[in-house]
Design a protein around this motif. Structure first.
Motif, short mmCIF file in Angstrom:
data_model
loop_
_atom_site.label_atom_id
_atom_site.label_comp_id
_atom_site.label_asym_id
_atom_site.label_seq_id
_atom_site.Cartn_x
_atom_site.Cartn_y
_atom_site.Cartn_z
N VAL A 114 0.81 -1.16 -0.01
CA VAL A 114 0.06 0.06 0.04
C VAL A 114 0.90 1.34 0.19
N THR A 115 0.31 2.44 -0.43
CA THR A 115 0.93 3.44 -0.51
C THR A 115 0.70 4.52 0.47
N ILE A 116 1.65 5.00 1.41
CA ILE A 116 1.20 5.70 2.68
C ILE A 116 1.50 7.04 2.37
N PHE A 117 0.37 8.12 3.09
CA PHE A 117 0.65 9.45 2.64
C PHE A 117 1.44 10.01 3.84
N CYS A 118 1.11 9.82 5.25
CA CYS A 118 1.68 10.43 6.29
C CYS A 118 1.14 9.33 7.60
N LYS A 119 1.63 9.71 8.78
CA LYS A 119 1.14 8.95 10.11
C LYS A 119 0.80 9.79 10.87
N THR A 120 -0.20 9.47 11.97
CA THR A 120 -0.52 10.47 12.98
C THR A 120 -0.83 9.28 14.14
N THR A 121 -1.19 9.76 15.40
CA THR A 121 -1.44 8.95 16.57
C THR A 121 -2.93 9.08 16.61
N GLY A 122 -3.57 7.69 17.16
CA GLY A 122 -4.93 7.56 17.08
C GLY A 122 -5.11 6.44 18.43
N ASP A 123 -6.04 5.63 18.33
CA ASP A 123 -6.35 4.51 19.18
C ASP A 123 -5.27 3.42 19.12
N HIS A 124 -5.13 3.02 20.27
CA HIS A 124 -3.95 1.76 20.56
C HIS A 124 -4.38 0.67 20.00
N ILE A 125 -3.69 -0.04 18.93
CA ILE A 125 -3.73 -1.44 18.31
C ILE A 125 -2.54 -2.05 18.77
N GLY A 126 -2.80 -3.22 19.57
CA GLY A 126 -1.52 -4.10 19.98
C GLY A 126 -0.25 -3.28 20.53
N HIS A 127 -0.68 -2.37 21.54
CA HIS A 127 0.46 -1.53 21.95
C HIS A 127 1.11 -0.42 20.82
N ASN A 128 0.72 -0.08 19.86
CA ASN A 128 0.98 0.84 18.91
C ASN A 128 -0.21 1.82 18.56
N ASN A 129 0.10 3.14 18.71
CA ASN A 129 -1.08 3.98 18.52
C ASN A 129 -0.98 4.78 17.25
N LEU A 130 0.01 4.25 16.29
CA LEU A 130 0.37 5.15 15.24
C LEU A 130 -0.66 4.42 14.06
N TRP A 131 -1.06 5.39 13.16
CA TRP A 131 -2.18 5.20 12.14
C TRP A 131 -1.58 5.70 11.04
N TYR A 132 -1.89 4.92 9.93
CA TYR A 132 -1.17 5.50 8.32
C TYR A 132 -2.46 5.96 7.55
N LEU A 133 -2.30 7.01 7.16
CA LEU A 133 -3.13 7.52 5.91
C LEU A 133 -2.93 6.98 4.44
N LEU A 134 -3.58 5.89 4.04
CA LEU A 134 -3.48 5.21 2.90
C LEU A 134 -3.98 6.03 1.78
N THR A 135 -3.36 6.04 0.55
CA THR A 135 -3.87 6.98 -0.77
C THR A 135 -4.16 6.01 -1.94
N ASP A 136 -4.45 4.56 -1.39
CA ASP A 136 -4.79 3.77 -2.58
C ASP A 136 -5.96 3.87 -2.89
N GLY A 137 -6.56 4.30 -3.77
CA GLY A 137 -8.01 4.50 -4.40
C GLY A 137 -8.86 5.58 -3.41
N THR A 138 -8.96 5.37 -2.24
CA THR A 138 -9.59 6.47 -1.37
C THR A 138 -8.79 6.71 -0.26
N TRP A 139 -8.80 7.81 0.23
CA TRP A 139 -8.09 8.35 1.71
C TRP A 139 -8.60 7.58 2.65
N ALA A 140 -7.99 6.79 3.27
CA ALA A 140 -8.44 5.91 4.56
C ALA A 140 -7.25 5.65 5.38
N TRP A 141 -7.62 5.14 6.75
CA TRP A 141 -6.61 4.94 7.84
C TRP A 141 -6.52 3.63 8.09
N GLY A 142 -5.44 3.32 8.20
CA GLY A 142 -4.92 1.89 8.50
C GLY A 142 -4.00 1.87 9.94
N ALA A 143 -4.31 0.87 10.81
CA ALA A 143 -3.72 0.84 12.04
C ALA A 143 -1.99 0.41 11.40
#
Length: 116
Positions: free
Chosen positions: A73-102
């Motif tokens: 996947v193509t990642i535009f940038c990262k930010t903090t959000g909810d913790h998933i598995g002791h990791n609170n970073l989320w990536y904004l993906l630009t493939d098709g639509t702008w969407a956030w992935g843990a």
């Protein structure tokens, strides 16, 4: 017609007669110059059952789409959000639509993405 007359008719002159600058809202994409676009970040989905992508960097936000295990996947940038598995970073993906992935479920390929 002069620039001042045109600006006056469009309503973009300030009180002191200075030309106001109009901007359009959208994702901030800064270019160093025309020959140096921002870097492209990539990652590989590591979630065995696929990765749910959301409209905000939180577990409770709406699911926009999903990406299968192993997909690059193509990642535009990262930010903090909810913790998933002791990791609170989320990536904004630009493939098709702008969407956030843990980020917990995305392995970086190359350098880590920039901050949003």
């Amino acid at each position: 017609m002069s620039l001042r007359t045109t600006a006056t008719r469009l309503g973009i002159l300030g009180a002191g007669g200075a030309l106001a600058v109009l901007t359009v809202a959208g994702p901030a994409v800064a270019l160093d110059d025309a020959n140096n676009p921002p870097p492209v970040y990539k990652g590989r989905v590591t979630a065995k059952t696929g990765l749910l992508l959301r409209d905000a960097p939180t577990r409770g936000s709406q699911v926009v789409r999903s990406e299968p295990y192993g997909k690059v996947v193509t990642i535009f940038c990262k930010t903090t959000g909810d913790h998933i598995g002791h990791n609170n970073l989320w990536y904004l993906l630009t493939d098709g639509t702008w969407a956030w992935g843990a980020a917990h479920y995305i392995a970086n390929i190359g350098q880590a993405p920039r901050w949003c």
